[in-house]
Design an enzyme around this catalytic site. Structure first.
Site, PDB file in Angstrom:
ATOM      1  N   GLU A  24      -4.392  11.903 -10.439  1.00  0.00           N
ATOM      2  CA  GLU A  24      -3.569  10.772 -10.891  1.00  0.00           C
ATOM      3  C   GLU A  24      -4.243   9.953 -12.000  1.00  0.00           C
ATOM      4  O   GLU A  24      -4.594   8.789 -11.805  1.00  0.00           O
ATOM      5  CB  GLU A  24      -3.215   9.874  -9.711  1.00  0.00           C
ATOM      6  CG  GLU A  24      -2.383  10.583  -8.664  1.00  0.00           C
ATOM      7  CD  GLU A  24      -1.926   9.673  -7.536  1.00  0.00           C
ATOM      8  OE1 GLU A  24      -2.573   8.641  -7.309  1.00  0.00           O
ATOM      9  OE2 GLU A  24      -0.921  10.004  -6.887  1.00  0.00           O
ATOM     10  N   GLU A  56       2.111  16.168  -4.081  1.00  0.00           N
ATOM     11  CA  GLU A  56       1.803  15.317  -2.925  1.00  0.00           C
ATOM     12  C   GLU A  56       3.043  14.562  -2.488  1.00  0.00           C
ATOM     13  O   GLU A  56       3.783  14.042  -3.317  1.00  0.00           O
ATOM     14  CB  GLU A  56       0.774  14.239  -3.285  1.00  0.00           C
ATOM     15  CG  GLU A  56      -0.629  14.675  -3.437  1.00  0.00           C
ATOM     16  CD  GLU A  56      -1.539  13.461  -3.711  1.00  0.00           C
ATOM     17  OE1 GLU A  56      -1.214  12.337  -3.301  1.00  0.00           O
ATOM     18  OE2 GLU A  56      -2.571  13.668  -4.352  1.00  0.00           O
ATOM     19  N   PHE A  76      -5.101   5.999   8.389  1.00  0.00           N
ATOM     20  CA  PHE A  76      -3.785   5.929   9.028  1.00  0.00           C
ATOM     21  C   PHE A  76      -2.688   6.574   8.187  1.00  0.00           C
ATOM     22  O   PHE A  76      -1.510   6.447   8.502  1.00  0.00           O
ATOM     23  CB  PHE A  76      -3.427   4.481   9.363  1.00  0.00           C
ATOM     24  CG  PHE A  76      -4.334   3.909  10.418  1.00  0.00           C
ATOM     25  CD1 PHE A  76      -4.401   4.493  11.679  1.00  0.00           C
ATOM     26  CD2 PHE A  76      -5.158   2.827  10.142  1.00  0.00           C
ATOM     27  CE1 PHE A  76      -5.255   3.997  12.648  1.00  0.00           C
ATOM     28  CE2 PHE A  76      -6.016   2.331  11.103  1.00  0.00           C
ATOM     29  CZ  PHE A  76      -6.072   2.923  12.373  1.00  0.00           C
TER      30      PHE A  76
HETATM   31  C1  GAL Z   1      -1.978   9.496  -3.808  1.00  0.00           C
HETATM   32  C2  GAL Z   1      -3.384  10.017  -4.007  1.00  0.00           C
HETATM   33  C3  GAL Z   1      -3.942  10.588  -2.728  1.00  0.00           C
HETATM   34  C4  GAL Z   1      -3.707   9.649  -1.583  1.00  0.00           C
HETATM   35  C5  GAL Z   1      -2.251   9.326  -1.496  1.00  0.00           C
HETATM   36  C6  GAL Z   1      -1.908   8.398  -0.368  1.00  0.00           C
HETATM   37  O1  GAL Z   1      -1.555   8.670  -4.829  1.00  0.00           O
HETATM   38  O2  GAL Z   1      -3.407  10.999  -5.003  1.00  0.00           O
HETATM   39  O3  GAL Z   1      -5.299  10.831  -2.896  1.00  0.00           O
HETATM   40  O4  GAL Z   1      -4.436   8.481  -1.787  1.00  0.00           O
HETATM   41  O5  GAL Z   1      -1.833   8.711  -2.686  1.00  0.00           O
HETATM   42  O6  GAL Z   1      -0.538   8.136  -0.308  1.00  0.00           O
END
Ligand code: GAL
Length: 630
Positions: free
Chosen positions: A144, A297, A347
């Site tokens: 990111e 993700e 969490f």
């Molecule tokens: C994303 C990030 C991950 C994790 C996730 C949590 O933005 O790339 O590493 O932190 O959020 O929602």
């Protein structure tokens, strides 16, 4: 043809026994891709130049033996503590001059030479070690990209960027309108990033810094990509962040990644989460230029609403995953595989929750994992849409300045509201860049395009002249890319209207239109010069003045909507009727896959005759179905 399924895997938190169990569970869940090493720098290089690859060797070998492919990350989003100790000048500085310390992640300045060198170094070391590992499917650079810094190193790079963009200070002074407030620059060295200052910051200085930062991060990404490319021909990607925050120009970056990948975390717990899912997915497809892309993700089990976690109800994780796939994603991945045993995100939900595999979460994950292979062939298909909404990140950045006539003007909200209306009518839309070729669309919607280039204005005119339907929203065509006022506005001739005055509305007030429709946030004193008036303001200071206009241009029509319409009035303009189901079609040759998501309360019968691939027919309330037809 494969749809990817899996998530971020952070095994360095666990003993090797757990790694074996993980691979077994991945097989049970149908996982075929995991992203490894995103935040592993301190485990991989515990001291400068001293590498510890043993644990990663074992993890990759285990994954390979279990048939799970690897998206291997470079860990450069979180330099280790030793790096900050040795290079304190590489710690980021906020706009108000605070130098941040170590203790979270992303504590680096991308303009610090020491950071760039270290990032190239660890990327090179990973490429040397793993370029021919059989588990590897792709490379995942960083995480990111977006962290911003206002330090003196950033200031130096900013000045260089400005010299390239403008050539002379004279040109910069003109573009930034520095004659106002005595800001005329006589030396490049006097220019600073838009740090905290006494009052409103120069809007073009602010916008240029956003442009510069995106370019600087892209250069940092490309340096790592170059290191990987020297030894590996596998696809290279980085995960684009999306939410209320788009720190870099993703549409521009898309040309430099082999697969556009996004992280997507809707922040609503009601049906707004489904709508946001569609919005982010459509935007990712737009960034990818219409080609497939990848959901890198999402959260498995929760939605973050404010500071509260909302548990995704049964079936919702699968619906969100399939909605991304319906809209072009080549799979569905999650953050993360196994819930963290401690640390800042302990969490955060995961595919394997703290409750372990004997849980609803894991059962739903495994069920979806068993369904996706049946959909594998959609990976090669394209999404169908005949409506486009324009999206321009530079316009958004420009509207994040502090100089606008109303602090309620919100580019993202205007674009989202346009998208939401089509989503509620069950219509799939594409996002397109302002200067794109729009000829394949029957309708193009332009929400609050405050900043517009001559090239984009010409492309929109050509679109209408050759038969397109264009709907331009309020506060559009106002400035050029230097944020200099356009007079007349960029759309004056095309729309056949002249805007004499802005009448921004207080947050709690509305305007009424003669049709009975309502508008909020904004209104304007519009003259219909060569346009037909479709609706007028009724009452108030603008009583009887045009609110919505329409003009025939060549074979097409150009509409202007001078206020933020309520849903009913917008539905009339766009001829939309509410649909309880979300229907998206992907096509390849003669084959169509119809994805149906039922957000209503009653079951839904799918009209397309075809074979049910996954889900249920009729589609139950809250359910989904994918039908294949030829
Ligand atoms: C994303 C990030 C991950 C994790 C996730 C949590 O933005 O790339 O590493 O932190 O959020 O929602």
């Amino acid at each position: 043809m494969t749809l990817w399924y899996g998530g971020d895997y952070n095994p360095e938190q666990w003993d090797p026994d757990v790694w074996k169990e993980d691979v077994g569970l991945m097989q049970r869940a149908g996982v075929n891709l995991v992203t490894v090493g995103v935040f592993s720098w301190s485990s991989l290089e515990p001291a400068p130049g001293q590498y510890e690859f043993g644990w990663l060797d074992r993890v990759l070998d285990l994954l390979h033996a279990g048939g799970v492919r690897v998206d291997l990350a470079t860990p450069t989003a979180s330099p280790p503590p030793w790096f900050s100790r040795l290079h304190p000048e590489a710690l980021p500085v906020t706009a108000d001059g605070v130098r941040l310390t170590h203790g979270s992640r992303d504590t680096y300045c991308a303009c610090a030479p020491a950071y760039r060198e270290a990032a190239r170094g660890i990327a090179r070391a990973l490429a040397e070690r793993y370029h021919d590992h059989p588990a590897l499917a792709m490379w995942h650079v960083h995480n990111e990209y977006g962290t911003t810094c206002y330090c003196s190193l950033a200031a130096e790079r900013f000045r260089e960027w400005l010299q390239t963009r403008y050539g002379t200070l004279e040109r910069l002074n003109e573009a930034w309108t520095t004659a106002f407030w005595s800001q005329g620059y006589a030396e490049w060295a006097d220019i600073e990033p838009p740090r905290k200052t006494q009052y409103l910051v120069n809007p073009t200085q602010y916008l240029d810094f956003r442009r510069f930062w995106s370019d600087e991060l892209l250069a940092a990404y490309l340096e790592q990509k170059t290191e990987l490319r020297k030894l590996s021909a596998l696809p290279v990607t980085t995960n684009f962040v999306f939410g209320g925050w788009v720190p870099v120009n993703h549409a521009q970056w898309a040309a430099e990644v082999d697969v556009v990948a996004i992280d997507h975390y809707p922040d609503r717990s009601d049906v707004g989460a489904e709508e946001q899912t569609a919005f982010g997915a459509d935007l990712a497809r737009g960034w990818a230029g219409g080609k497939p892309w990848l959901l890198m993700e999402q959260s498995a089990g929760t939605l973050n609403e404010g500071h509260r976690l909302h548990t995704k109800e049964p079936g919702r994780m699968a619906r969100h995953s399939l909605s991304h796939i319906a809209r072009g994603s080549q799979g569905a991945l999650f953050f993360q595989w196994r819930a963290s045993r401690g640390g800042a995100e302990m969490f955060h939900s995961a595919m394997v929750p703290h409750a372990g595999p004997d849980s609803r979460m894991f059962r739903e994950i495994a069920k979806l994992g068993s369904e996706l292979p049946q959909l594998a062939e959609v990976a090669e298909s394209n999404v169908e849409a005949d409506v486009a909404i324009l999206w321009d990140v530079e316009c958004w950045w420009a509207m994040q300045g502090t100089h606008l006539p109303s602090s309620s003007l919100d580019y993202l909200a205007a674009v989202r509201s346009a998208h939401r209306r089509f989503w509620h009518a069950g219509i799939t839309v594409d996002f397109a860049a302002p200067a794109a070729d729009l000829s394949s669309y029957r309708l193009v919607v332009v929400p609050s395009l405050y900043l517009i280039s001559d090239e984009a204005a010409a492309a929109l005119t050509a679109y209408v002249e050759s038969g397109g339907q264009l709907v331009v929203g309020y506060f559009s065509g106002i400035v050029d890319p230097d944020l200099r006022i356009r007079s007349p506005g960029a759309f004056t001739e095309l729309l056949g209207v002249r805007v004499e005055e802005f009448h921004p509305l207080p947050d709690d007030s509305e305007v009424v239109l003669s049709s009975g429709g309502r508008g909020r946030l904004w209104s304007e004193h519009v003259h219909a010069v060569s346009a037909e008036v479709v609706d007028r303001y009724a009452g108030g200071v603008l009583d009887g003045k045009p609110a919505i206009t329409r003009r025939q241009v060549g074979a097409g029509t150009a509409w202007y909507v001078s206020t933020e319409l309520d849903d009913a009035a917008a539905a009339q303009v766009f001829e939309l009727s509410a649909s309880p189901v979300e229907i998206v079609r992907r096509r390849s040759g003669d084959t169509t896959w119809t994805f149906v998501f039922n957000h209503g309360d009653a079951e839904f019968s799918v009209p397309d005759a075809g074979r049910l691939v996954v889900g249920e027919l009729p589609v139950p309330a809250g359910g989904y179905a994918v039908v294949r037809s030829t």
